[in-house]
Design a protein around this motif. Structure first.
Motif, PDB file in Angstrom:
ATOM      1  N   UNK A  20       0.822  -1.206   0.000  1.00 15.69           N
ATOM      2  CA  UNK A  20       0.000   0.000   0.000  1.00 15.69           C
ATOM      3  C   UNK A  20       0.860   1.260   0.000  1.00 15.69           C
ATOM      4  N   UNK A  21       2.071   1.161   0.466  1.00 23.30           N
ATOM      5  CA  UNK A  21       2.997   2.284   0.434  1.00 23.30           C
ATOM      6  C   UNK A  21       3.815   2.298  -0.863  1.00 23.30           C
ATOM      7  N   UNK A  22       4.252   1.129  -1.308  1.00 19.22           N
ATOM      8  CA  UNK A  22       5.158   1.058  -2.456  1.00 19.22           C
ATOM      9  C   UNK A  22       4.478   1.415  -3.770  1.00 19.22           C
ATOM     10  N   UNK A  23       3.248   1.004  -3.964  1.00 18.55           N
ATOM     11  CA  UNK A  23       2.574   1.242  -5.250  1.00 18.55           C
ATOM     12  C   UNK A  23       2.405   2.733  -5.529  1.00 18.55           C
ATOM     13  N   UNK A  24       1.867   3.549  -4.595  1.00 14.18           N
ATOM     14  CA  UNK A  24       1.768   4.984  -4.904  1.00 14.18           C
ATOM     15  C   UNK A  24       3.122   5.659  -5.104  1.00 14.18           C
ATOM     16  N   UNK A  25       4.128   5.235  -4.343  1.00 16.94           N
ATOM     17  CA  UNK A  25       5.459   5.823  -4.497  1.00 16.94           C
ATOM     18  C   UNK A  25       6.024   5.500  -5.876  1.00 16.94           C
ATOM     19  N   UNK A  26       5.873   4.263  -6.318  1.00 19.68           N
ATOM     20  CA  UNK A  26       6.362   3.883  -7.649  1.00 19.68           C
ATOM     21  C   UNK A  26       5.587   4.584  -8.758  1.00 19.68           C
ATOM     22  N   UNK A  32       6.978  11.206 -12.499  1.00 22.25           N
ATOM     23  CA  UNK A  32       8.018  12.237 -12.515  1.00 22.25           C
ATOM     24  C   UNK A  32       9.050  11.987 -13.601  1.00 22.25           C
ATOM     25  N   UNK A  33       9.454  10.730 -13.749  1.00 21.30           N
ATOM     26  CA  UNK A  33      10.498  10.431 -14.724  1.00 21.30           C
ATOM     27  C   UNK A  33       9.946  10.411 -16.146  1.00 21.30           C
ATOM     28  N   UNK A  34       8.779   9.814 -16.345  1.00 22.73           N
ATOM     29  CA  UNK A  34       8.292   9.587 -17.704  1.00 22.73           C
ATOM     30  C   UNK A  34       7.423  10.711 -18.258  1.00 22.73           C
ATOM     31  N   UNK A  35       6.634  11.374 -17.422  1.00 24.84           N
ATOM     32  CA  UNK A  35       5.619  12.277 -17.941  1.00 24.84           C
ATOM     33  C   UNK A  35       5.767  13.727 -17.501  1.00 24.84           C
TER      34      UNK A  35
END
Length: 63
Positions: A20-26, A32-35
């Motif tokens: 639940x923490x990792x998915x929103x962070x990823x 940020x990197x792609x869009x």
């Protein structure tokens, strides 16, 4: 005809917590990197260049 059902499986909340923490962070990092293209990273030159180089590293066209 009887229906066969699989036993119910529940995931305990402590095992689900890291996901639940990792998915929103990823998802945020992926945005940020792609869009981003400077909408968020415009605050500093270093962050903008880091995201720009990340796009090149991943093979995403950015200009």
């Amino acid at each position: 005809m009887s229906s066969l059902s699989a036993p119910e499986r529940r995931i305990p909340l402590p095992r689900l917590g890291p996901w639940l923490l990792a998915v929103p962070v990823l998802l945020l990092l992926g945005y940020l990197v792609l869009m981003d293209n400077g909408a968020v990273s415009q605050t500093g030159g270093f962050l903008h260049e880091l995201m720009h180089d990340g796009r090149h590293l991943l093979g995403v066209p950015c200009h």
